[in-house]
Design an enzyme around this catalytic site. Structure first.
Site, PDB file in Angstrom:
ATOM      1  N   GLU A   4       2.149   1.685  -3.659  1.00 13.70           N
ATOM      2  CA  GLU A   4       0.981   1.954  -4.175  1.00 13.70           C
ATOM      3  C   GLU A   4       0.949   3.656  -4.141  1.00 13.70           C
ATOM      4  OE1 GLU A   4      -2.596   0.312  -3.605  1.00 13.70           O
ATOM      5  OE2 GLU A   4      -3.582   1.441  -5.105  1.00 13.70           O
TER       6      GLU A   4
ATOM      7  N   GLU B  84     -16.068 -10.677   3.377  1.00  8.42           N
ATOM      8  CA  GLU B  84     -14.887 -10.525   2.531  1.00  8.42           C
ATOM      9  C   GLU B  84     -14.388 -11.929   2.211  1.00  8.42           C
ATOM     10  OE1 GLU B  84     -11.067  -8.950   4.428  1.00  8.42           O
ATOM     11  OE2 GLU B  84     -10.896  -7.649   2.736  1.00  8.42           O
TER      12      GLU B  84
ATOM     13  N   LYS C 209     -15.298  -9.668   8.007  1.00  9.09           N
ATOM     14  CA  LYS C 209     -14.346 -10.725   7.134  1.00  9.09           C
ATOM     15  C   LYS C 209     -15.034 -12.003   6.723  1.00  9.09           C
ATOM     16  CE  LYS C 209     -10.513  -8.300   8.014  1.00  9.09           C
ATOM     17  NZ  LYS C 209      -9.682  -7.694   6.738  1.00  9.09           N
TER      18      LYS C 209
ATOM     19  N   SER D 279      -7.132   2.037  -1.898  1.00  9.42           N
ATOM     20  CA  SER D 279      -6.056   1.427  -2.196  1.00  9.42           C
ATOM     21  C   SER D 279      -6.496  -0.089  -3.023  1.00  9.42           C
ATOM     22  CB  SER D 279      -5.213   1.026  -1.189  1.00  9.42           C
ATOM     23  OG  SER D 279      -4.331  -0.117  -1.438  1.00  9.42           O
TER      24      SER D 279
ATOM     25  N   GLU E 106       0.861  -1.087   0.165  1.00 10.51           N
ATOM     26  CA  GLU E 106       0.172  -0.001   0.130  1.00 10.51           C
ATOM     27  C   GLU E 106       0.940   1.346   0.053  1.00 10.51           C
ATOM     28  OE1 GLU E 106      -3.999  -0.676   2.307  1.00 10.51           O
ATOM     29  OE2 GLU E 106      -3.243   0.968   3.145  1.00 10.51           O
TER      30      GLU E 106
ATOM     31  N   GLU F 179     -14.455 -12.703  -6.182  1.00  8.08           N
ATOM     32  CA  GLU F 179     -13.054 -12.334  -6.682  1.00  8.08           C
ATOM     33  C   GLU F 179     -11.853 -12.703  -5.715  1.00  8.08           C
ATOM     34  OE1 GLU F 179     -15.160 -10.181  -5.469  1.00  8.08           O
ATOM     35  OE2 GLU F 179     -14.299  -8.344  -4.589  1.00  8.08           O
TER      36      GLU F 179
ATOM     37  N   CYS G 136      -9.974  -2.091  14.726  1.00  7.97           N
ATOM     38  CA  CYS G 136     -10.341  -3.749  14.793  1.00  7.97           C
ATOM     39  C   CYS G 136     -10.628  -4.174  16.260  1.00  7.97           C
ATOM     40  CB  CYS G 136      -9.427  -4.154  14.337  1.00  7.97           C
ATOM     41  SG  CYS G 136      -8.777  -3.812  12.319  1.00  7.97           S
TER      42      CYS G 136
ATOM     43  N   CYS H 251      -7.905  -1.954   4.352  1.00 10.25           N
ATOM     44  CA  CYS H 251      -7.847  -3.016   5.245  1.00 10.25           C
ATOM     45  C   CYS H 251      -9.074  -3.492   5.741  1.00 10.25           C
ATOM     46  CB  CYS H 251      -7.159  -2.826   6.392  1.00 10.25           C
ATOM     47  SG  CYS H 251      -5.640  -1.924   5.794  1.00 10.25           S
TER      48      CYS H 251
END
Lengths: 171, 642
Positions: free
Chosen positions: B315, B401, B398, B359, B312, B406, B569, B339
């Protein structure tokens, strides 16, 4: 000339309502009332556009619409007939009026006629306890209603359709 | 550029529901500054506007509550906290009564006790379900109240069959309205705290239900799966989608190689499932417990947290280079972190036009899944189809996710199951293991070495701090310790909803080898000021995004860390229940303490990270293979529900 969809037209109308009433929380009620008055319901698309314009969430608008008896998500008839079911009207023999209404319109309470012209439902006290039985047809109050009067009231509503079948209703 | 300060108040509740804060007339002992109140015969003085509940708590008088929550606005709907106020005709809700004149309160008269008992009895009338068959058994506020008030029969009856279907449409959150007591904590969480607006009370009176928009299944609405509603639900009406049966089955299947990666936050929270104080770190005890449960390998998600920082960060440097040197006007800045899966889905729903700013680096969980089923599988000669990757996360999003279609870049489902802290707590108890009594053991190689930068990902500001530690050293060429004591970048820490930090880059060093294929030198950054911001909780994220859209000061930022949950988190939707600002602060303290104890505290110094770039991702950060395995794309979802 480009085609304008019904959704685009509705969005335009809602935008001008928001321009008129503002985007504060307390603008929600008058906007919903205007939509209800014009379309006899507040549909899924209108709710989401209103929510978007006022920067609140559609579920909040849905909550408000479901809370108030005079705001409807499902389509209502052009004339909503609300018979008072509270104690004084009950004692003034509202049942006879109820049977007549049901008979003349051919529907039960809580239903809408298949042609979408009338909705029949009960209301709680409308403040006409001394003049019962009382009923509301849209915004108009009828007091000391008798079964004979029911026929006249319904007929006068039907007349409106006959005269201006293609024009929006006046209230 | 607008200098309008960002309000710290996250609640959009109408003024009537916000706590009354009358203008203070100076100190507590000044005239009009405080007001006297008599509670159960004891007299005290409290600041004007204090609620009866707060005054009672101050004096150590216990008042039962249900709809009240320290993170949420006042609702006063459950009425369990009623007390008698002298001179008032009816009982008053202690949580919603601000004291503005001297009053006398009685908290346990016969009338009060009877009313509270009846309120609980009435809630039980509509609460379907047996406590033994409930995930919240022994951690349920309704059960606790029933015990407190000695409920030994159902005065008003009790449902004997379910009244609603259980909504299991979401990968993350299960809604069982049979257990709902209409306290509206989830409504206030979803609307005020998170600004997502999925849940509201529909209809009125006894027909009231908590519903999504048009009563759609949770999987079909704009829910971001943050699970904050689960953390605040007093009963078992909201819970996470529990995959422990599948995980046990994988562990017991001898053909499967079951690997678990553990995120930083669960280790700071799991102790609470075993009666420990919030903020008791259980990192190494948990490793032993996981081995005894039967997991084949235990890895630390911090490894890919470090990898995330490198990817990241690179990037960001590429974006800045394109924007500043190549004058490419198409580059999307500021860059947003990716994240937090709750935040990512929030952006996809509510601001899909800003997806280019996000990102493309995957979250540490998904990077780890892809690395395990490629690099690790190759290294240990295991067929990736036999590997089951489990992710221990503090997060319910999560689970969504890892089920994104994908997320299969390794050729297999990168992460098979997402476990929350609570679910692992359950697995450990099921295995008969007393976690606090476990001996300590370390993570498994080759990803064992963790850095402090990875650990602090768990707290709000952590990703930013980790990124800054690396970027400063890569660009400026000096040690972070020279600029910030102990490399603790304090300005990005804390719990304010939105933080904004400027770092002037006065000098630049040589380009280190790891990014030398991307930029020739750092001269173009000399004299620039790096502007970064941190926001946690999507209500705060919304404020920052609104400011960016209006062209305010955040639109000039280069890099912004967003976390879906309040506190980051450590306050995630998979963490032990209950949660409060104090509990979150204790968990964050545990994480920062672990960071301070780490030998290596910067991502780019992690030897395992350097090794993977040497052996496997040979084209370096943001190279071809890392693009394939470690980066992803996003879906513009929009918020229109049809």
């Amino acid at each position: 000339m480009t085609l304008m969809t019904q959704q685009e037209r509705l969005r335009g109308e809602l935008e001008s309502l928001v321009a008129q009433y503002g985007t504060a929380r307390n603008a929600l009620m008058p906007i919903l009332q205007e939509v209800q008055r014009k379309y006899y319901r507040i549909d899924d698309y209108a709710i989401q556009v209103i929510a978007d314009l006022l920067d609140i969430h559609p579920v909040e608008v849905h909550s408000v619409v479901s809370f108030y008896s005079f705001l409807d998500f499902k389509p209502k008839g052009r004339f909503v007939v609300r018979l008072c079911q509270t104690l004084c009207c009950e004692m003034a023999d509202k049942d006879r009026v109820a049977r007549q209404l049901s008979n003349d319109l051919g529907i039960e309470f809580g239903q809408t006629t298949p042609d979408g012209k009338f909705t029949l439902e009960y209301a709680n006290c409308i403040g006409m306890c001394d003049q019962g039985p009382a009923l509301l047809v849209n915004d108009k109050v009828h007091t000391r209603v008798t079964p004979e009067m029911v026929n006249q009231i319904i007929e006068s509503c039907r007349q409106v359709f006959g005269l201006h079948a293609t024009q929006p209703m006046e209230h | 550029m607008s200098d309008k300060p960002i309000s710290q108040d996250t609640s959009r509740a109408p003024t009537s529901q916000k706590r009354a804060t009358p203008i203070q007339a100076g100190a507590k002992d000044a005239i009009g500054g405080s007001v006297s109140v008599t509670i159960d015969g004891e007299k005290t003085k409290v600041p004007l506007g204090t609620t009866i509940l707060e005054a009672c708590r101050e004096m150590g008088v216990h008042i039962p509550t249900l709809c009240h929550h320290s993170d949420l606005c006042i609702a006063g709907v459950c009425r369990v906290c009623v007390v008698e106020v002298e001179g008032m005709r009816t009982l008053q809700a202690a949580c919603a009564f601000p004291i503005t004149a001297p009053i006398t309160v009685r908290t346990h008269t016969a009338q009060v006790r009877r009313s509270r008992r009846h309120i609980i009895d009435l809630m039980l009338k509509y609460h379907y379900g047996e406590c033994y068959a409930c995930g919240r058994n022994n951690n349920c506020e309704l059960q606790a109240l029933a015990k407190e008030y000695g409920v030994d029969f159902f005065r008003f009856g009790h449902p004997d069959k379910p009244m609603h279907d259980v909504d299991r449409s979401s990968h993350s959150v299960v809604r069982d309205m049979n257990k709902c007591v209409l306290c509206r904590r989830c409504v206030r969480t979803c609307i005020d705290l998170q600004e997502v607006g999925v849940l509201e009370a529909i209809e009125r009176g006894e027909e009231t239900t908590i519903s999504t928009y048009l009563d759609k299944p949770l999987g079909d609405v704009v829910c971001i799966n943050c699970g904050q509603c689960i953390n605040r639900c007093p009963t078992g009406a909201l819970r996470a989608n529990d995959p422990t049966d599948e995980v046990w089955a994988a562990i017991e299947d001898p053909t499967k190689h079951v690997v678990i990666q553990t995120a930083p936050s669960p280790r700071a929270g799991i102790g609470e499932c075993f009666g420990l104080e919030p903020g008791t770190p259980m990192t190494y005890e948990m490793n032993t417990a996981l081995r005894r449960c039967g997991f084949d390998k235990i890895f630390d998600t911090n490894f890919t947290a470090d990898l995330t920082i490198i990817e990241e960060g690179t990037e960001l440097l590429i974006r800045l280079y394109k924007a500043l040197v190549e004058k490419d006007t198409e580059v999307a800045l500021p860059q947003y972190t990716s994240c937090s899966p709750g935040w990512v889905k929030y952006l996809e729903h509510f601001n899909p036009e800003m997806i280019p700013n996000l990102s493309t680096a995957k979250s540490p969980q998904q990077m780890f899944g892809a690395v395990i089923k490629t690099y690790y599988a190759k290294m240990h000669n295991i067929d990736p189809k036999d590997i089951v990757t489990v992710a221990l996360m503090p997060c319910s999003a999560k689970k969504f996710e890892c089920n994104r279609p994908e997320m299969c870049d390794s050729g297999f489902k990168d992460v098979d199951y997402g476990l929350t802290t609570r679910e692992l707590g359950k697995m450990i108890s099921e295995a008969g293991i007393d976690l606090p009594a476990m001996p300590k053991s370390d993570f498994d190689d080759p990803f064992g070495t963790a850095t402090g930068s990875g650990v602090i990902f768990g707290a709000t500001g952590g990703v930013m701090e980790a990124a800054l530690r690396t970027v400063i050293e890569l660009v400026v060429g000096c040690k972070v310790e020279d600029l910030f004591e102990h490399a603790d970048i304090l300005p990005v820490r804390g719990f304010e909803g939105v933080r904004y930090v400027e770092l002037p880059i006065t000098e630049v060093g040589p380009v280190p080898e790891i990014v030398s294929h991307l930029v020739p030198n750092w001269d173009w950054l000399k004299g620039a000021t790096l502007k970064v911001a941190v926001a946690h909780g999507t209500a705060n994220a919304k404020k920052v995004l609104d400011d960016i859209k209006a062209g305010g000061k955040f639109s000039e930022c280069h890099f912004i860390e967003f976390m879906g949950c309040p506190g980051g988190c450590i306050g995630g939707g998979g963490q032990p229940i209950p949660t409060s600002p104090e509990i979150r602060a204790a968990r964050a303290a545990a994480i920062y303490a672990e960071d301070a104890d780490c030998e290596v505290r910067k991502s780019h110094e992690n030897p395992a990270v350097l090794k993977i770039y040497n052996d496997f991702l040979m084209e370096g950060p943001c190279g071809h293979l890392s693009h394939k395995l470690l980066h992803t794309g996003y879906t513009a979802r929009g918020k229109y529900i049809s």
